[in-house]
Design a protein around this motif. Structure first.
Motif, PDB file in Angstrom:
ATOM      1  N   ILE A  22       5.519   3.939   1.281  1.00 32.33           N
ATOM      2  CA  ILE A  22       4.990   2.580   1.198  1.00 32.33           C
ATOM      3  C   ILE A  22       5.228   1.844   2.509  1.00 32.33           C
ATOM      4  N   ASN A  23       4.490   0.767   2.703  1.00 30.94           N
ATOM      5  CA  ASN A  23       4.602  -0.007   3.938  1.00 30.94           C
ATOM      6  C   ASN A  23       5.774  -0.972   3.894  1.00 30.94           C
ATOM      7  N   ARG A  24       6.218  -1.371   5.076  1.00 34.61           N
ATOM      8  CA  ARG A  24       7.189  -2.444   5.208  1.00 34.61           C
ATOM      9  C   ARG A  24       6.453  -3.766   5.447  1.00 34.61           C
ATOM     10  N   GLU A  25       7.168  -4.876   5.231  1.00 38.23           N
ATOM     11  CA  GLU A  25       6.574  -6.178   5.507  1.00 38.23           C
ATOM     12  C   GLU A  25       6.249  -6.286   6.996  1.00 38.23           C
ATOM     13  N   PHE A  26       5.111  -6.935   7.282  1.00 42.64           N
ATOM     14  CA  PHE A  26       4.691  -7.062   8.676  1.00 42.64           C
ATOM     15  C   PHE A  26       4.027  -8.417   8.890  1.00 42.64           C
ATOM     16  N   HIS A  27       4.357  -9.075  10.018  1.00 46.52           N
ATOM     17  CA  HIS A  27       3.830 -10.391  10.356  1.00 46.52           C
ATOM     18  C   HIS A  27       2.954 -10.291  11.600  1.00 46.52           C
ATOM     19  N   ALA A  28       1.889 -11.087  11.640  1.00 44.48           N
ATOM     20  CA  ALA A  28       1.069 -11.229  12.836  1.00 44.48           C
ATOM     21  C   ALA A  28       0.773 -12.707  13.026  1.00 44.48           C
ATOM     22  N   GLU A  29       0.966 -13.215  14.223  1.00 45.83           N
ATOM     23  CA  GLU A  29       0.891 -14.657  14.435  1.00 45.83           C
ATOM     24  C   GLU A  29      -0.089 -15.019  15.548  1.00 45.83           C
ATOM     25  N   GLY A  30      -0.509 -16.310  15.514  1.00 46.97           N
ATOM     26  CA  GLY A  30      -1.226 -16.896  16.640  1.00 46.97           C
ATOM     27  C   GLY A  30      -2.674 -16.528  16.769  1.00 46.97           C
ATOM     28  N   ASN A  31      -3.388 -16.324  15.653  1.00 46.99           N
ATOM     29  CA  ASN A  31      -4.791 -15.947  15.715  1.00 46.99           C
ATOM     30  C   ASN A  31      -5.682 -17.158  15.473  1.00 46.99           C
ATOM     31  N   ARG A  32      -6.723 -17.273  16.283  1.00 48.85           N
ATOM     32  CA  ARG A  32      -7.643 -18.393  16.163  1.00 48.85           C
ATOM     33  C   ARG A  32      -9.026 -17.911  15.747  1.00 48.85           C
ATOM     34  N   LYS A  33      -9.785 -18.821  15.199  1.00 50.25           N
ATOM     35  CA  LYS A  33     -11.180 -18.544  14.923  1.00 50.25           C
ATOM     36  C   LYS A  33     -11.886 -18.223  16.240  1.00 50.25           C
ATOM     37  N   THR A  34     -12.890 -17.348  16.179  1.00 48.01           N
ATOM     38  CA  THR A  34     -13.642 -16.995  17.376  1.00 48.01           C
ATOM     39  C   THR A  34     -14.092 -18.242  18.131  1.00 48.01           C
ATOM     40  N   VAL A  35     -13.791 -18.263  19.419  1.00 49.76           N
ATOM     41  CA  VAL A  35     -14.196 -19.393  20.249  1.00 49.76           C
ATOM     42  C   VAL A  35     -15.692 -19.248  20.550  1.00 49.76           C
ATOM     43  N   ARG A  36     -16.484 -20.251  20.095  1.00 45.65           N
ATOM     44  CA  ARG A  36     -17.929 -20.216  20.259  1.00 45.65           C
ATOM     45  C   ARG A  36     -18.347 -20.849  21.583  1.00 45.65           C
ATOM     46  N   VAL A  83       0.844  -1.193   0.000  1.00 40.54           N
ATOM     47  CA  VAL A  83       0.000   0.000   0.000  1.00 40.54           C
ATOM     48  C   VAL A  83       0.881   1.245   0.000  1.00 40.54           C
ATOM     49  N   VAL A  84       0.282   2.374  -0.363  1.00 43.55           N
ATOM     50  CA  VAL A  84       1.030   3.621  -0.490  1.00 43.55           C
ATOM     51  C   VAL A  84       0.185   4.769   0.047  1.00 43.55           C
ATOM     52  N   THR A  85       0.842   5.775   0.635  1.00 40.93           N
ATOM     53  CA  THR A  85       0.153   6.965   1.137  1.00 40.93           C
ATOM     54  C   THR A  85       0.063   8.010   0.033  1.00 40.93           C
ATOM     55  N   SER A  86      -0.621   9.104   0.329  1.00 42.25           N
ATOM     56  CA  SER A  86      -0.816  10.159  -0.668  1.00 42.25           C
ATOM     57  C   SER A  86       0.490  10.825  -1.078  1.00 42.25           C
ATOM     58  N   ASN A  87       1.513  10.790  -0.202  1.00 45.16           N
ATOM     59  CA  ASN A  87       2.797  11.394  -0.548  1.00 45.16           C
ATOM     60  C   ASN A  87       3.841  10.357  -0.954  1.00 45.16           C
ATOM     61  N   GLY A  88       3.402   9.147  -1.283  1.00 46.40           N
ATOM     62  CA  GLY A  88       4.303   8.170  -1.877  1.00 46.40           C
ATOM     63  C   GLY A  88       5.028   7.247  -0.920  1.00 46.40           C
TER      64      GLY A  88
END
Length: 804
Positions: A696-710, A689-694
């Motif tokens: 850009i984002n860096r690579e980013f990781h997110a870990e350990g997410n589960r489906k909503t526990v019902r 992705v890019v902002t209005s002034n050019g």
């Protein structure tokens, strides 16, 4: 509806450091602590040196510093780039346009220093395209730079040195001027030695004399100027710290409110400035102008917004705004002309409160907020496309001329509007609306939600105000609401009946008002996400501390909250807000509001948020940035997100896996299917992705997410139920988790919950691996009757009541 959890955040040369911008004082101003004889010199090699006093003074002013081992090395030659750095910071040189030299790389510590010095016009490069930043500076070069900077008039009497013939032609006049002014002197043997290198000690001494020649410098908090009468300053005046009051003073030259004022306050009382007034510092609490006369004010604070408040009999001929600012002249002062210059960055915010005769908008795609007061004439230039003019109900514009595509939103009145461009829209219909001579007679203008055709017959007589706006503009509009559905997850709410707040625009820039309409009478609060909206007590405490805004609302009447007091400098969560309305029966409804500061740099690590699905909805995830973003050129939503299931490898998140949407400041991920008892990892690729002034984002990781526990109720049944005091509650979970039984008004972290349970305010149960999908029971013993919740960690929440 969903609730969210799991927030993840994540060359100066050693031999010559020239620190923050500061000016020297002349002999006329009050003695400050740093100039008293009690100030010790900090360098071991300056003992008994002829330049000790000046070096000590400028060191305590944080303009120069020594090298390692507490040495200053006064006799070492200074380079051209080091000299430029010293003058830039001492004389408040602002950033300029980039200059290209063969021997200056963008990563060099002196790159911006050289650029700014050249842009300011007091230094330049050589014919071969070089700047020679590491070349030592000669005495005649120093004379030329000082003369260019101060523009010293030529002297009728030229001092003759024994070696005058060795002066280059390009330096002769400058040397004569600075020598006559007493800024640079010759040697005792009658020579000037123009080609001799300038030492560090000589550089500091020349600087001291140069700024004394320029004017008066105030660098300590306090009151300056006589309590009665009038002090006349022949030169310029520089205020370079917060907490300064300048009074009863007439300044023949310029007034500079310096960068070192930072976000602090400066007060001018009965001050008259014949030259320019430059505002490089000051905070959102203000530069105060009381009973003062100023010809021209130039606002150019590079980092952040500055607020100017003009009061009493203050008179200002012109204000030129180059960076974000708020002007308040509601206390009787007068401003003849305000120019929002084309140097304002796109998405900048400018607030104008009070009476203004003429306002000219020259900048591209900025936001002009008019919370209160009147503008006689507001002109939008033809190069100011994308301007948004936000008018509050208490504001009015007598004459509005739109020479470029623009949006006029809000409930303020416009007496007469002349349209000279396509793609113009109004939320509220002007009293008179005509086309100018720069467009055809059938130009279309959007009023409310309908496009109307203007003709030579005169102003339109139909169309409605209020309730949102639309535009025929071809430019991308991040705030359109004509999508098939709004995927932005909403805050959980607790209301009764048909209670839905209407908010046309839920993502706004700092300074832009948040408009909304409630279907019921009540009290509205605007609060940061960290405030508990389910507790009126918490909201009211926030009102008392100034952290929460509060207004009374009437049913179906559009009102607004201001965002000018919001500071978006601390990440990660302060751009997320709640707009909450309580009706007379204490039912409430809340909407998420995002307030972004488009002057910030995009953060390296975004928030990663897991929106837990309620009932039969699907989980969603998002990477949340502090800036508006769009899909980068050459990218598609199919290739910007990757995910890993369990311990598997990262794979592209494609259409078969779900949907990826780039919306406002979010990269929103909506999986089609997730399995219970499996952890998922997500990755956003670099440059997605890019902002209005050019940026850009860096690579980013997110870990350990589960489906909503019902949670599935066994006894009692249902999604909201009653249980008798002392009886157990039996249920099953779809995954391992912790279940809390607590009062429904309690919110906080897991540790907060555990603390309450330790004090016997609730219960909890751990559902282990072999208990998943099997009945388990949590006790209500020893708990008082009242409203409670079963809150599952990373899962659902059920409401219940314990009764006698």
């Amino acid at each position: 509806m969903k609730k969210w959890v799991n927030i993840f955040t994540a060359g100066i040369l050693a031999t010559s450091v020239w620190a923050s911008p500061i000016f020297a004082a002349d002999s006329s101003h009050q003695v400050t602590k740093e100039e008293s004889s009690t100030v010790s010199q900090p360098y071991g090699d300056m003992v008994n040196h002829w330049a000790t006093d000046n070096v000590t003074k400028w060191s305590h002013r944080c303009v120069v510093s020594g090298v390692e081992n507490a040495r200053f090395e006064p006799n070492r030659p200074i380079t051209r780039s080091e000299w430029a750095a010293l003058l830039n910071r001492a004389f408040q040189i602002q950033p300029g346009q980039a200059a290209s030299f063969t021997d200056v790389n963008k990563d060099d510590w002196f790159a911006s220093t050289v650029t700014d010095a050249v842009y300011a016009g007091y230094m330049k490069g050589f014919e071969d395209g070089s700047f020679r930043p590491t070349q030592v500076l000669s005495r005649e070069e120093a004379a030329v730079t000082v003369n260019q900077l101060l523009q010293i008039p030529s002297s009728d009497t030229n001092k003759t040195f024994k070696d005058s013939t060795s002066l280059h032609n390009w330096s002769r006049k400058a040397v004569n001027a600075v020598v006559a002014a007493g800024i640079i002197e010759g040697y005792q043997n009658g020579t000037f030695q123009p080609q001799k290198s300038l030492t560090r000690a000589e550089a500091v001494t020349i600087l001291d004399r140069a700024v004394n020649h320029f004017g008066t410098w105030y660098g300590e908090s306090g009151t300056y100027g006589p309590s009665t009468g009038l002090d006349k300053q022949a030169g310029s005046v520089i205020i370079n710290t917060t907490g300064v009051t300048l009074q009863n003073t007439e300044i023949a030259g310029d007034l500079i409110i310096g960068k070192a004022v930072g976000n602090g306050d400066v007060f001018l009382k009965n001050v008259k400035v014949h030259g320019q007034t430059y505002v490089y510092g000051g905070g959102e609490h203000s530069v105060h102008l009381n009973n003062s006369v100023l010809v021209s004010i130039i606002v150019n604070k590079v980092d952040g917004t500055v607020r100017l408040v003009a009061e009493g009999a203050t008179s200002i001929s012109e204000v030129k705004i180059k960076t974000g600012a708020a002007l308040d002249v509601s206390q009787g002062a007068s401003v003849d002309r305000v120019t929002l210059t084309n140097e304002l960055p796109a998405k900048s915010n400018v607030s104008l409160t009070g009476y203004f005769h003429t306002v000219n908008v020259e900048a591209f795609a900025i936001n002009v907020n008019i919370p209160n007061g009147q503008i006689d004439t507001l002109n939008v230039a033809d190069n100011a496309m994308g301007t948004t003019i936000d008018t509050a109900k208490e504001s009015s514009i007598l004459s509005l001329v739109l020479n470029a595509a623009a949006k006029v939103i809000g409930l303020g009145s416009v007496d007469k509007a002349v349209v000279n461009a396509e793609n113009v829209s109004f939320q509220t219909k002007p009293k008179s609306l005509t086309n100018g001579d720069m467009v055809s007679s059938d130009v279309k203008v959007t009023i409310g939600d309908s496009a109307k055709t203007l003709g030579l017959q005169g102003p339109t007589t139909s169309g409605g105000g209020g309730g949102g706006s639309s535009s025929n503009s071809n430019e991308s509009d991040n705030y359109k609401k004509d999508d098939k559905k709004d995927n932005t997850p909403q805050t959980p709410h607790n209301n009764s009946g048909d209670f839905k707040i209407s908010v046309p625009k839920k993502v706004v820039a700092v300074g832009e008002a948040v408009y909304f309409t409630s279907p019921r009478d009540g009290i509205a609060y605007f609060s940061n996400k960290i405030i508990d909206i389910e507790s009126i007590t918490s909201l009211e405490l926030g009102v008392e501390s100034g952290e929460v805004q509060k207004i009374e609302v009437k049913a179906n009447e559009t009102v607004s909250f201001s965002t000018y007091a919001i500071n978006n400098y601390e990440y990660p969560r302060n751009f997320e807000f709640n707009l909450t309305v309580y009706d007379k029966n204490s039912n409430y409804e809340s909407e998420d509001i995002t307030v972004l500061d488009e002057n910030q740099t995009i953060v390296e690590y975004p928030l990663f948020i897991h929106y837990l699905a309620w009932e039969n909805e699907l989980d969603q995830f998002s990477f949340d940035y502090n800036r508006l973003i769009t899909l980068n050129k050459g990218k598609s939503t199919n290739d910007i997100v990757q995910w890993a299931v369990g311990e598997g490898p990262y794979l592209p998140f494609t259409e078969k896996d779900g949907e990826v949407e780039v919306k406002d400041n979010l990269v929103l991920i909506s999986p089609k299917n997730m399995e219970n008892r499996v952890k998922y990892k997500f990755r956003l690729v670099a440059g997605a992705v890019v902002t209005s002034n050019g940026e850009i984002n860096r690579e980013f990781h997110a870990e350990g997410n589960r489906k909503t526990v019902r949670i599935t109720m066994v006894q009692p049944s249902g999604r909201a139920f009653q249980v008798k005091k002392g009886e157990g509650i039996t249920f099953s979970l779809s995954d391992i988790s912790t279940v809390y039984l607590l009062n429904s008004f309690v919110w906080g972290s897991n540790s907060d919950y555990d603390d309450l349970i330790a004090e016997n305010w609730g219960k909890k149960i751990e559902v282990k691996d072999d208990e998943v999908d099997k009945p388990v029971t949590i006790s209500t013993s020893n708990l008082p009757s009242g409203k409670y919740k079963l809150d599952v960690l990373e899962g659902e929440k059920l409401d219940l009541e314990i009764v006698e």
